[in-house]
Motif scaffolding. Structure first.
Motif, PDB file in Angstrom:
ATOM      1  N   ARG A  53      -3.817  79.151 121.868  1.00  0.00           N
ATOM      2  CA  ARG A  53      -4.640  80.304 121.474  1.00  0.00           C
ATOM      3  C   ARG A  53      -4.521  81.431 122.483  1.00  0.00           C
ATOM      4  O   ARG A  53      -4.535  82.617 122.105  1.00  0.00           O
ATOM      5  CB  ARG A  53      -6.099  79.863 121.307  1.00  0.00           C
ATOM      6  CG  ARG A  53      -6.313  78.944 120.119  1.00  0.00           C
ATOM      7  CD  ARG A  53      -7.787  78.686 119.868  1.00  0.00           C
ATOM      8  NE  ARG A  53      -8.000  77.755 118.780  1.00  0.00           N
ATOM      9  CZ  ARG A  53      -9.181  77.385 118.304  1.00  0.00           C
ATOM     10  NH1 ARG A  53     -10.290  77.914 118.849  1.00  0.00           N
ATOM     11  NH2 ARG A  53      -9.290  76.528 117.325  1.00  0.00           N
ATOM     12  N   LEU A  54      -4.394  81.081 123.779  1.00  0.00           N
ATOM     13  CA  LEU A  54      -4.174  82.111 124.790  1.00  0.00           C
ATOM     14  C   LEU A  54      -2.840  82.812 124.543  1.00  0.00           C
ATOM     15  O   LEU A  54      -2.753  84.050 124.651  1.00  0.00           O
ATOM     16  CB  LEU A  54      -4.189  81.485 126.182  1.00  0.00           C
ATOM     17  CG  LEU A  54      -3.884  82.429 127.347  1.00  0.00           C
ATOM     18  CD1 LEU A  54      -4.948  83.530 127.450  1.00  0.00           C
ATOM     19  CD2 LEU A  54      -3.803  81.642 128.660  1.00  0.00           C
ATOM     20  N   ALA A  55      -1.811  82.039 124.213  1.00  0.00           N
ATOM     21  CA  ALA A  55      -0.498  82.621 123.937  1.00  0.00           C
ATOM     22  C   ALA A  55      -0.571  83.575 122.748  1.00  0.00           C
ATOM     23  O   ALA A  55       0.002  84.674 122.772  1.00  0.00           O
ATOM     24  CB  ALA A  55       0.519  81.510 123.679  1.00  0.00           C
ATOM     25  N   ALA A  56      -1.291  83.180 121.707  1.00  0.00           N
ATOM     26  CA  ALA A  56      -1.438  84.056 120.540  1.00  0.00           C
ATOM     27  C   ALA A  56      -2.262  85.294 120.887  1.00  0.00           C
ATOM     28  O   ALA A  56      -1.942  86.418 120.463  1.00  0.00           O
ATOM     29  CB  ALA A  56      -2.099  83.276 119.404  1.00  0.00           C
ATOM     30  N   HIS A  57      -3.312  85.100 121.675  1.00  0.00           N
ATOM     31  CA  HIS A  57      -4.172  86.214 122.100  1.00  0.00           C
ATOM     32  C   HIS A  57      -3.379  87.249 122.895  1.00  0.00           C
ATOM     33  O   HIS A  57      -3.632  88.465 122.785  1.00  0.00           O
ATOM     34  CB  HIS A  57      -5.324  85.667 122.945  1.00  0.00           C
ATOM     35  CG  HIS A  57      -6.287  86.698 123.435  1.00  0.00           C
ATOM     36  ND1 HIS A  57      -7.177  87.363 122.603  1.00  0.00           N
ATOM     37  CD2 HIS A  57      -6.506  87.182 124.689  1.00  0.00           C
ATOM     38  CE1 HIS A  57      -7.895  88.215 123.319  1.00  0.00           C
ATOM     39  NE2 HIS A  57      -7.511  88.128 124.580  1.00  0.00           N
ATOM     40  N   ASN A  58      -2.408  86.765 123.657  1.00  0.00           N
ATOM     41  CA  ASN A  58      -1.568  87.661 124.466  1.00  0.00           C
ATOM     42  C   ASN A  58      -0.354  88.179 123.702  1.00  0.00           C
ATOM     43  O   ASN A  58       0.508  88.847 124.287  1.00  0.00           O
ATOM     44  CB  ASN A  58      -1.100  86.938 125.734  1.00  0.00           C
ATOM     45  CG  ASN A  58      -2.230  86.700 126.727  1.00  0.00           C
ATOM     46  OD1 ASN A  58      -3.335  87.216 126.551  1.00  0.00           O
ATOM     47  ND2 ASN A  58      -1.967  85.917 127.750  1.00  0.00           N
TER      48      ASN A  58
ATOM     49  N   ASP B 215       2.003  79.453 114.183  1.00  0.00           N
ATOM     50  CA  ASP B 215       2.423  78.329 115.024  1.00  0.00           C
ATOM     51  C   ASP B 215       1.223  77.679 115.712  1.00  0.00           C
ATOM     52  O   ASP B 215       1.224  76.460 115.946  1.00  0.00           O
ATOM     53  CB  ASP B 215       3.450  78.795 116.061  1.00  0.00           C
ATOM     54  CG  ASP B 215       4.824  79.024 115.462  1.00  0.00           C
ATOM     55  OD1 ASP B 215       5.009  78.704 114.266  1.00  0.00           O
ATOM     56  OD2 ASP B 215       5.702  79.531 116.178  1.00  0.00           O
ATOM     57  N   VAL B 216       0.208  78.477 116.043  1.00  0.00           N
ATOM     58  CA  VAL B 216      -1.024  77.903 116.598  1.00  0.00           C
ATOM     59  C   VAL B 216      -1.636  76.941 115.591  1.00  0.00           C
ATOM     60  O   VAL B 216      -2.036  75.814 115.932  1.00  0.00           O
ATOM     61  CB  VAL B 216      -2.047  79.004 116.956  1.00  0.00           C
ATOM     62  CG1 VAL B 216      -3.336  78.383 117.491  1.00  0.00           C
ATOM     63  CG2 VAL B 216      -1.472  79.967 117.976  1.00  0.00           C
TER      64      VAL B 216
END
Length: 343
Positions: A262-267, A274-275
């Motif tokens: 979720r952090l990767a998607a948020h950034n 993929d999340v």
């Protein structure tokens, strides 16, 4: 019996895939063989080790301490174990870690090998040469990097595992697919019912592909200075949750993968689809995706993470299923990730 080989700076490992139920490969030429195991393994498989000297530890993560290492040192001294001897860790991740650390430091290093008896140990703890113990509740704060001479992977040993331990090991397979190998991830997506039910063919493929991917990475970056850090996906948040809650390792890493995805998607690094795939597969495998832990407590635990550097931390984030990159981020950025999965 098939064999994979890992070649690294500290040594080479032969990974044997067997279904014979035997604990040892050919060990001719050893002056002495000493087993390190735990109470659960002795109860389940004691008949296979009756003729061998053994050190029996308490079962579980609580045995991953300097006191257990001292017990091993005492036994090795009492039995005149030297560099022509062999120590074999027979058990789960705790046994592998403690055995590898003790062998790597006793007499400045004596030969050792592993017979992992849990799925988590087969696909993760026994492969790659990281040997460590916990300190003041923090995971793997003291350790070495030194390769075992062999690992004996025998899926028949998993038949005695409680269901929760089998599920816990699934997290490391999913992690490996999510961050390194999209074909493995897709295979687990398509074949998860067979893997959960321990269908021999499905489970063997997932285990061998996970081990193969890890061997490849460790061979290029044994000391965890670059590519190998990808294998820490889910572990920054996951280790902190494990410390705070006492959840099993795989369960904690599953929640950590959700937080870090979720952090990767948020950034803007990882597509939201993929999340959802990562979270969905974890749920289908019976793994948790949230924790009742306090986000404040988890963030405090992260502040002591060994990957920290000042107010920054190195973290592996997926960019798509099967590929990821190491990012150096400010620790405060993890607040979003932790609050996504904790109270």
């Amino acid at each position: 019996m098939s064999v994979m080989e890992l070649h690294a700076t500290s040594g080479s490992t032969k990974v044997f895939f067997s279904d014979t139920g035997k604990f040892l490969p050919n060990i001719k030429g050893r002056t002495r063989v000493m087993l390190v195991t735990d109470e659960n393994v002795v109860r389940m498989h004691g008949d296979k080790m009756n003729d061998l000297d053994k050190i029996v530890l308490q079962a579980g993560e609580s045995a991953k301490t300097i006191r257990s290492v001292e017990r091993i040192y005492d036994a090795l001294l009492d039995h005149d174990v030297d560099r022509s001897s062999l120590i074999v860790g027979v058990g789960g991740g705790t046994v592998s870690d403690v055995t590898g650390f003790a062998a790597s430091t006793f007499r400045r290093g004596i030969p050792f090998g592993f017979v992992p008896t849990t799925l988590l140990a087969q696909v993760d703890a026994s492969i790659g040469g990281k040997n460590g113990i916990n300190f003041r509740g923090f995971k793997n704060m003291i350790g070495t990097v030194r390769q075992p001479e062999f690992c004996m992977i025998d899926l028949s040993l998993l038949k005695t595992l409680p269901a929760d331990q089998l599920i816990s090991g699934m997290a490391e397979i999913i992690k490996c697919g999510a961050i390194l190998n999209n074909k493995l991830f897709e295979y687990v997506e398509e074949n998860h019912p067979g893997i959960i039910s321990m269908d021999e063919r499905s489970l063997a493929y997932a285990v061998s592909e996970t081990i193969s991917a890890k061997i490849s990475v460790v061979g290029r970056d044994e000391m965890d200075n670059g590519e190998r850090m990808k294998l820490n996906f889910g572990h920054t948040v996951g280790h902190a949750i494990e410390k705070v809650t006492g959840l099993p390792h795989g369960y904690s890493i599953a929640i950590g993968m959700v937080a870090e995805s979720r952090l990767a998607a948020h950034n803007g690094v990882l597509p939201s689809g993929d999340v959802l795939r990562i979270e969905g597969l974890l749920k289908r495998m019976g793994l948790p995706t949230r924790s009742e832990a306090s986000s404040t407590d988890v963030l405090e635990a992260i502040s002591k993470d060994k990957k920290s550097s000042g107010d920054s931390i190195n973290i592996a984030l997926p960019e798509k299923i099967g590929n990821g990159t190491i990012y150096k981020i400010k620790k405060r950025q993890l607040k979003y990730a932790v609050q996504e999965v904790c109270k």
